[in-house]
Write a protein that holds these residues in place. Structure first.
Motif, PDB file in Angstrom:
ATOM      1  N   SER A  75      12.581  -7.580 -13.748  1.00 35.86           N
ATOM      2  CA  SER A  75      11.422  -6.689 -13.691  1.00 35.86           C
ATOM      3  C   SER A  75      11.759  -5.302 -14.226  1.00 35.86           C
ATOM      4  O   SER A  75      10.898  -4.623 -14.764  1.00 35.86           O
ATOM      5  N   LEU A  76      13.016  -4.844 -14.117  1.00 38.18           N
ATOM      6  CA  LEU A  76      13.392  -3.543 -14.665  1.00 38.18           C
ATOM      7  C   LEU A  76      13.283  -3.574 -16.186  1.00 38.18           C
ATOM      8  O   LEU A  76      12.768  -2.633 -16.789  1.00 38.18           O
ATOM      9  N   VAL A  77      13.728  -4.647 -16.798  1.00 37.23           N
ATOM     10  CA  VAL A  77      13.633  -4.772 -18.253  1.00 37.23           C
ATOM     11  C   VAL A  77      12.172  -4.734 -18.679  1.00 37.23           C
ATOM     12  O   VAL A  77      11.811  -4.044 -19.636  1.00 37.23           O
ATOM     13  N   ASN A  81      10.568  -1.816 -21.001  1.00 39.31           N
ATOM     14  CA  ASN A  81       9.872  -2.153 -22.244  1.00 39.31           C
ATOM     15  C   ASN A  81       8.461  -1.587 -22.264  1.00 39.31           C
ATOM     16  O   ASN A  81       8.022  -1.019 -23.266  1.00 39.31           O
ATOM     17  N   LYS A  82       7.729  -1.748 -21.141  1.00 38.57           N
ATOM     18  CA  LYS A  82       6.363  -1.220 -21.076  1.00 38.57           C
ATOM     19  C   LYS A  82       6.358   0.303 -21.178  1.00 38.57           C
ATOM     20  O   LYS A  82       5.491   0.884 -21.822  1.00 38.57           O
ATOM     21  N   ALA A  83       7.337   0.948 -20.547  1.00 32.99           N
ATOM     22  CA  ALA A  83       7.422   2.409 -20.618  1.00 32.99           C
ATOM     23  C   ALA A  83       7.676   2.852 -22.055  1.00 32.99           C
ATOM     24  O   ALA A  83       7.028   3.782 -22.554  1.00 32.99           O
ATOM     25  N   GLU A  84       8.610   2.196 -22.734  1.00 37.06           N
ATOM     26  CA  GLU A  84       8.917   2.545 -24.121  1.00 37.06           C
ATOM     27  C   GLU A  84       7.713   2.325 -25.022  1.00 37.06           C
ATOM     28  O   GLU A  84       7.425   3.148 -25.892  1.00 37.06           O
ATOM     29  N   GLN A  85       6.989   1.223 -24.811  1.00 30.47           N
ATOM     30  CA  GLN A  85       5.797   0.942 -25.611  1.00 30.47           C
ATOM     31  C   GLN A  85       4.719   2.007 -25.399  1.00 30.47           C
ATOM     32  O   GLN A  85       3.932   2.291 -26.298  1.00 30.47           O
ATOM     33  N   THR A  86       4.709   2.609 -24.219  1.00 30.92           N
ATOM     34  CA  THR A  86       3.723   3.640 -23.899  1.00 30.92           C
ATOM     35  C   THR A  86       4.220   5.024 -24.303  1.00 30.92           C
ATOM     36  O   THR A  86       3.488   5.996 -24.227  1.00 30.92           O
ATOM     37  N   GLY A  87       5.471   5.117 -24.737  1.00 32.68           N
ATOM     38  CA  GLY A  87       6.025   6.386 -25.169  1.00 32.68           C
ATOM     39  C   GLY A  87       6.791   7.128 -24.093  1.00 32.68           C
ATOM     40  O   GLY A  87       6.842   8.355 -24.107  1.00 32.68           O
ATOM     41  N   TYR A  88       7.381   6.395 -23.144  1.00 32.09           N
ATOM     42  CA  TYR A  88       8.145   7.012 -22.065  1.00 32.09           C
ATOM     43  C   TYR A  88       9.550   6.444 -22.018  1.00 32.09           C
ATOM     44  O   TYR A  88       9.794   5.306 -22.418  1.00 32.09           O
ATOM     45  N   GLN A  89      10.466   7.233 -21.462  1.00 37.29           N
ATOM     46  CA  GLN A  89      11.832   6.802 -21.163  1.00 37.29           C
ATOM     47  C   GLN A  89      11.991   6.917 -19.648  1.00 37.29           C
ATOM     48  O   GLN A  89      11.783   8.003 -19.091  1.00 37.29           O
ATOM     49  N   LEU A  90      12.304   5.824 -18.946  1.00 34.60           N
ATOM     50  CA  LEU A  90      12.450   5.873 -17.497  1.00 34.60           C
ATOM     51  C   LEU A  90      13.654   6.718 -17.099  1.00 34.60           C
ATOM     52  O   LEU A  90      14.724   6.586 -17.670  1.00 34.60           O
TER      53      LEU A  90
END
Length: 111
Positions: A75-77, A81-90
């Motif tokens: 789930s972290l991956v 991935n969803k964060a990066e696609q939205t333009g974020y870095q966790l």
């Protein structure tokens, strides 16, 4: 630091306390809660729960914290991935959910 001073009548330097907390966090024995701005002991020491993406429930009234079992590691991956696609870095790989615990709800209903 205050508790240490009361119990042992000695000073504990803030840097010492934070180094100890950092060590406990590295060893997955403690977690830093960002929204509550505090540390809690890990409740899953020695069990099969994943430490990759810890989940916490935090009561907004009494500040009680419960750590949920998390047996999935992928789930972290997915979140990264969803964060990066939205333009974020966790910056924090944990989930902190705020709510009100049942004890506080019961107290509210009896008032």
């Amino acid at each position: 630091i205050d508790l240490f001073k009361r119990q042992f009548s000695e000073e504990l330097l803030p840097m010492t306390a934070y180094r100890n907390l950092d060590f406990l966090e590295e060893m997955q024995l403690a977690h830093r809660l960002n929204t509550a701005n505090k540390y809690v002991a890990c409740t899953h020491v020695g069990c099969k729960s994943s430490h990759v993406l810890p989940h916490f429930l935090i009561c907004q009234k009494c500040s009680r914290v419960d750590e949920l079992n998390n047996y999935t590691t992928n789930s972290l991956v997915d979140l990264e991935n969803k964060a990066e696609q939205t333009g974020y870095q966790l910056s924090s790989p944990q989930i902190e959910l705020n709510g009100i615990c049942n004890e506080c709800l019961l107290e509210e209903n009896h008032d």
